[in-house]
Design a protein around this motif. Structure first.
Motif, PDB file in Angstrom:
ATOM      1  N   GLY A 198       0.807  -1.251  -0.013  1.00  0.00           N
ATOM      2  CA  GLY A 198      -0.155  -0.095   0.012  1.00  0.00           C
ATOM      3  C   GLY A 198       0.746   1.349   0.065  1.00  0.00           C
ATOM      4  N   GLY A 199       0.533   1.857  -1.046  1.00  0.00           N
ATOM      5  CA  GLY A 199       1.631   3.051  -1.215  1.00  0.00           C
ATOM      6  C   GLY A 199       1.097   4.456  -0.925  1.00  0.00           C
ATOM      7  N   GLY A 200      -0.073   4.595   0.216  1.00  0.00           N
ATOM      8  CA  GLY A 200      -0.728   5.617   0.766  1.00  0.00           C
ATOM      9  C   GLY A 200       0.265   6.140   1.828  1.00  0.00           C
ATOM     10  N   ALA A 201      -0.433   7.175   2.547  1.00  0.00           N
ATOM     11  CA  ALA A 201       0.330   7.695   3.499  1.00  0.00           C
ATOM     12  C   ALA A 201       0.771   6.858   4.864  1.00  0.00           C
ATOM     13  CB  ALA A 201      -0.639   8.687   4.222  1.00  0.00           C
ATOM     14  N   VAL A 202      -0.056   5.787   5.100  1.00  0.00           N
ATOM     15  CA  VAL A 202       0.337   4.899   5.984  1.00  0.00           C
ATOM     16  C   VAL A 202       1.185   3.954   5.610  1.00  0.00           C
ATOM     17  CG1 VAL A 202      -0.450   2.820   7.270  1.00  0.00           C
ATOM     18  CG2 VAL A 202      -2.299   4.776   7.044  1.00  0.00           C
ATOM     19  N   GLY A 203       1.382   3.506   4.451  1.00  0.00           N
ATOM     20  CA  GLY A 203       2.306   2.852   3.884  1.00  0.00           C
ATOM     21  C   GLY A 203       3.636   3.335   3.660  1.00  0.00           C
ATOM     22  N   LEU A 204       3.472   4.566   3.291  1.00  0.00           N
ATOM     23  CA  LEU A 204       4.937   5.476   2.894  1.00  0.00           C
ATOM     24  C   LEU A 204       5.270   5.762   4.330  1.00  0.00           C
ATOM     25  CD1 LEU A 204       3.870   7.830  -0.057  1.00  0.00           C
ATOM     26  CD2 LEU A 204       5.102   5.410  -0.217  1.00  0.00           C
ATOM     27  N   SER A 205       4.672   6.007   5.401  1.00  0.00           N
ATOM     28  CA  SER A 205       5.086   6.294   6.540  1.00  0.00           C
ATOM     29  C   SER A 205       6.039   5.144   7.254  1.00  0.00           C
ATOM     30  CB  SER A 205       3.983   6.541   7.723  1.00  0.00           C
ATOM     31  OG  SER A 205       3.412   7.837   7.176  1.00  0.00           O
ATOM     32  N   THR A 226       0.362   4.414 -11.314  1.00  0.00           N
ATOM     33  CA  THR A 226       0.285   5.692 -11.064  1.00  0.00           C
ATOM     34  C   THR A 226       0.707   6.259  -9.819  1.00  0.00           C
ATOM     35  OG1 THR A 226      -1.430   5.842 -12.599  1.00  0.00           O
ATOM     36  CG2 THR A 226      -1.413   7.722 -11.200  1.00  0.00           C
ATOM     37  N   LYS A 227       0.229   5.498  -8.919  1.00  0.00           N
ATOM     38  CA  LYS A 227       0.494   5.799  -7.495  1.00  0.00           C
ATOM     39  C   LYS A 227       2.096   5.665  -7.248  1.00  0.00           C
ATOM     40  CE  LYS A 227      -2.242   4.846  -4.100  1.00  0.00           C
ATOM     41  NZ  LYS A 227      -3.121   4.037  -3.129  1.00  0.00           N
ATOM     42  N   LEU A 228       2.550   4.782  -7.595  1.00  0.00           N
ATOM     43  CA  LEU A 228       3.939   4.467  -7.705  1.00  0.00           C
ATOM     44  C   LEU A 228       4.722   5.394  -8.195  1.00  0.00           C
ATOM     45  CD1 LEU A 228       4.062   0.510  -8.064  1.00  0.00           C
ATOM     46  CD2 LEU A 228       4.525   1.588  -5.880  1.00  0.00           C
ATOM     47  N   ASP A 229       4.495   5.897  -9.318  1.00  0.00           N
ATOM     48  CA  ASP A 229       5.254   6.929 -10.163  1.00  0.00           C
ATOM     49  C   ASP A 229       5.202   8.254  -9.386  1.00  0.00           C
ATOM     50  OD1 ASP A 229       5.757   5.017 -12.016  1.00  0.00           O
ATOM     51  OD2 ASP A 229       4.352   5.773 -13.216  1.00  0.00           O
ATOM     52  N   PHE A 345       8.171  13.445   6.305  1.00  0.00           N
ATOM     53  CA  PHE A 345       6.600  12.761   6.009  1.00  0.00           C
ATOM     54  C   PHE A 345       6.143  14.280   5.185  1.00  0.00           C
ATOM     55  CE2 PHE A 345       6.700  15.529   9.608  1.00  0.00           C
ATOM     56  CZ  PHE A 345       5.575  16.551   9.506  1.00  0.00           C
ATOM     57  N   ASP A 346       6.542  15.300   5.142  1.00  0.00           N
ATOM     58  CA  ASP A 346       5.826  16.691   4.459  1.00  0.00           C
ATOM     59  C   ASP A 346       6.136  16.238   2.972  1.00  0.00           C
ATOM     60  OD1 ASP A 346       8.898  16.733   5.037  1.00  0.00           O
ATOM     61  OD2 ASP A 346       8.689  18.726   4.437  1.00  0.00           O
ATOM     62  N   LYS A 347       6.834  15.233   2.473  1.00  0.00           N
ATOM     63  CA  LYS A 347       6.866  14.982   1.003  1.00  0.00           C
ATOM     64  C   LYS A 347       5.579  14.386   0.632  1.00  0.00           C
ATOM     65  CE  LYS A 347      11.037  16.232   0.644  1.00  0.00           C
ATOM     66  NZ  LYS A 347      11.685  17.580   0.056  1.00  0.00           N
ATOM     67  N   PHE A 348       4.835  13.813   1.430  1.00  0.00           N
ATOM     68  CA  PHE A 348       3.348  13.271   1.165  1.00  0.00           C
ATOM     69  C   PHE A 348       2.551  14.231   1.104  1.00  0.00           C
ATOM     70  CE2 PHE A 348       4.862   9.890   4.668  1.00  0.00           C
ATOM     71  CZ  PHE A 348       6.092   9.396   3.911  1.00  0.00           C
ATOM     72  N   LEU A 349       2.522  15.398   1.680  1.00  0.00           N
ATOM     73  CA  LEU A 349       1.456  16.247   1.719  1.00  0.00           C
ATOM     74  C   LEU A 349       1.482  17.196   0.463  1.00  0.00           C
ATOM     75  CD1 LEU A 349       2.343  17.767   5.286  1.00  0.00           C
ATOM     76  CD2 LEU A 349       0.838  15.650   4.587  1.00  0.00           C
ATOM     77  N   THR A 350       0.033  17.407   0.119  1.00  0.00           N
ATOM     78  CA  THR A 350      -0.581  18.398  -0.914  1.00  0.00           C
ATOM     79  C   THR A 350      -1.496  19.486  -0.224  1.00  0.00           C
ATOM     80  OG1 THR A 350      -0.093  16.874  -2.634  1.00  0.00           O
ATOM     81  CG2 THR A 350      -1.427  18.914  -3.180  1.00  0.00           C
ATOM     82  N   GLY A 367      -5.591   9.639  -7.642  1.00  0.00           N
ATOM     83  CA  GLY A 367      -4.360   9.103  -7.609  1.00  0.00           C
ATOM     84  C   GLY A 367      -3.302  10.156  -7.933  1.00  0.00           C
ATOM     85  N   ARG A 368      -3.755  11.403  -7.752  1.00  0.00           N
ATOM     86  CA  ARG A 368      -2.744  12.531  -7.803  1.00  0.00           C
ATOM     87  C   ARG A 368      -2.242  13.211  -6.546  1.00  0.00           C
ATOM     88  NH1 ARG A 368      -5.650  14.075 -12.749  1.00  0.00           N
ATOM     89  NH2 ARG A 368      -7.354  15.133 -11.467  1.00  0.00           N
ATOM     90  N   VAL A 369      -2.736  12.730  -5.482  1.00  0.00           N
ATOM     91  CA  VAL A 369      -2.588  13.177  -4.224  1.00  0.00           C
ATOM     92  C   VAL A 369      -2.326  12.151  -3.299  1.00  0.00           C
ATOM     93  CG1 VAL A 369      -3.225  14.628  -2.070  1.00  0.00           C
ATOM     94  CG2 VAL A 369      -3.373  15.421  -4.627  1.00  0.00           C
ATOM     95  N   ILE A 370      -1.266  12.058  -2.241  1.00  0.00           N
ATOM     96  CA  ILE A 370      -0.974  11.185  -1.286  1.00  0.00           C
ATOM     97  C   ILE A 370      -1.830  11.583   0.141  1.00  0.00           C
ATOM     98  CG2 ILE A 370       0.691  10.082   0.007  1.00  0.00           C
ATOM     99  CD1 ILE A 370       2.742  10.544  -2.218  1.00  0.00           C
ATOM    100  N   LYS A 371      -1.659  12.853   0.390  1.00  0.00           N
ATOM    101  CA  LYS A 371      -1.976  13.163   1.508  1.00  0.00           C
ATOM    102  C   LYS A 371      -2.701  14.622   1.562  1.00  0.00           C
ATOM    103  CE  LYS A 371      -2.848  12.185   6.136  1.00  0.00           C
ATOM    104  NZ  LYS A 371      -3.763  11.036   6.323  1.00  0.00           N
ATOM    105  N   PRO A 372      -3.746  14.800   1.508  1.00  0.00           N
ATOM    106  CA  PRO A 372      -4.476  16.128   1.115  1.00  0.00           C
ATOM    107  C   PRO A 372      -4.437  16.774   2.646  1.00  0.00           C
ATOM    108  CG  PRO A 372      -5.991  14.616   0.568  1.00  0.00           C
ATOM    109  CD  PRO A 372      -4.938  13.900   1.409  1.00  0.00           C
ATOM    110  N   LEU A 373      -4.030  18.149   2.571  1.00  0.00           N
ATOM    111  CA  LEU A 373      -4.190  19.106   3.948  1.00  0.00           C
ATOM    112  C   LEU A 373      -4.893  20.128   3.657  1.00  0.00           C
ATOM    113  CD1 LEU A 373      -2.506  19.237   6.732  1.00  0.00           C
ATOM    114  CD2 LEU A 373      -1.006  20.309   5.588  1.00  0.00           C
ATOM    115  N   LEU A 374      -5.666  20.501   4.355  1.00  0.00           N
ATOM    116  CA  LEU A 374      -6.651  21.623   4.355  1.00  0.00           C
ATOM    117  C   LEU A 374      -6.135  22.654   5.165  1.00  0.00           C
ATOM    118  CD1 LEU A 374     -10.231  19.895   4.450  1.00  0.00           C
ATOM    119  CD2 LEU A 374      -8.733  20.464   2.359  1.00  0.00           C
TER     120      LEU A 374
END
Length: 376
Positions: A198-205, A226-229, A345-350, A367-374
């Motif tokens: 899993g290449g989401g925020a949990v997996g990348l952490s 797409t996610k891996l890239d 971890f800030d590299k995950f954020l958009t 799949g264009r964003v890993i971790k959205p931050l409002l």
């Protein structure tokens, strides 16, 4: 006096900003002026009605901000303090007293009951018509301009700028869960072989934390190229990647074993997906005495590995909630690692504007964003 503000309310037919009014904080509650709230998959499931909470409710369980007001018994923070928000726990049961807060005996009511003390408690927030809403989601319901928060959902952060605090908003659930699965649960020896599904925020952490342990083999597996890239190269430095799309669990396991120094399999497999086929692949790829750690969740997925292989291989299967993280220890530790350049971890954020939740959801879905931050 009651506090009126704007918050994201999930209803069966809508998800939008609404005017809401919070009651005054109870003795162990506080109000927080939110500076940023990040989006976790649990928020998406809650909005869809497939999580543990009833709609209508205010979303949000990863946020940060400044304390606005405190209840009469609050001693940990004072107005003006910077805080990161995480899950709630009672602090009194045998699990909490033993330092195992993620397994608090009051976990369900405090985090998913929607009211003070649980499902039968007092309503803390109402909509513009005066009708009650679910609040205190994960002790906070923080996708709001002002949030009513349980005291023990707060992690006080000393000496940070507002810009840093915005980044830290993402640490309260998924990131501490992925990192904790490695640092608190697996605790791999140097030279271990580790795969994360899993290449989401949990997996990348989990991947980022695993790099700190000097593994001999570290692999990220995901079924989306797409996610891996889109994962930053810095995160994947020294990491093998495998696209598992269309592959059977047995074939995935065989490919993973070939990557290990011995060819016999992984020492640790972290499932950040919660899919039955992924769990089976994670089990099958393990070497003898290997450990599978389940982080991903699904209301219908079941464990499907055969008992014989589990028994003969001396394997361990372990679930983890929040990566076994005690937030007031784990979050400052992750911040310290980040400041040292060891946990980026800030590299995950958009970042998105607070009003752009739907846009953030759309970008995540494709799949264009890993971790959205409002950001407010």
């Amino acid at each position: 006096m009651p506090t009126t503000t704007e918050a994201y309310v999930a209803r069966p037919s809508s998800l939008q900003l609404e005017n809401v009014t919070y009651a005054d904080p109870a003795s162990t509650e506080l109000l927080v002026d939110v500076v940023a709230a990040s989006l976790c998959h649990s928020d998406v499931k809650a909005a869809q009605g497939t999580f543990h909470v009833a709609r209508p409710l205010i979303l949000g369980h990863e946020a940060a901000g400044y304390v606005k007001a405190v209840g009469s018994a609050v001693t940990y923070v004072k107005p003006g303090d910077a805080v990161v928000l995480a899950y709630a726990h009672c602090g009194r049961c045998r699990r909490c007293l033993g330092g195992r807060q993620p397994y608090c005996e009051g976990m369900f009511g405090l985090n998913f009951g929607g009211r003070r003390g649980g499902v039968d408690g007092e309503v803390v927030v109402r909509d513009a018509k005066g009708e009650g809403l679910g609040g205190l989601f994960f002790g906070q319901s923080s996708m709001s301009r002002v949030a009513l928060v349980q005291e023990n959902s707060c992690v006080k952060i000393e000496g940070c700028s507002r810009e840093e605090l915005v980044r830290f908003a993402s640490l309260g659930c998924g990131i501490q869960t992925g990192a904790g699965a490695i640092l608190n649960v697996a605790k791999p020896q140097a030279g271990s072989s580790i795969v994360v599904f899993g290449g989401g925020a949990v997996g990348l952490s989990a991947i980022t934390a695993a790099k700190l342990t000097s593994p001999a083999c570290l692999v990220l597996a995901d079924n989306s190229q797409t996610k891996l890239d889109m994962i930053p190269k810095e995160i994947l430095e020294g990491v093998h990647t495998i696209n598992t799309a269309g592959q059977a669990p047995e074939d995935i396991a065989a490919a993973l074993k070939k990557l290990t120094p011995t060819g016999l399999g992984m020492d640790y497999a972290i499932d950040g997906v919660g899919n039955e086929d992924v769990v089976l692949a994670a089990h099958l790829c393990l070497d003898k005495l290997g450990t599978m750690i389940i982080v991903g969740g699904s209301p219908t997925a079941r464990l499907t590995p055969k008992i014989e292989g589990h028994l003969v291989g001396g394997l361990t299967t372990r679930g983890t909630h929040q990566g076994d993280s005690v937030s007031r220890i784990m979050i400052p530790h992750l911040i310290q690692l980040w400041r040292a350049g060891r946990f980026p971890f800030d590299k995950f954020l958009t970042t998105f504007k607070f009003e752009e939740l739907q846009h953030a959801l759309d970008e995540t879905h494709v799949g264009r964003v890993i971790k959205p931050l409002l950001v407010l």
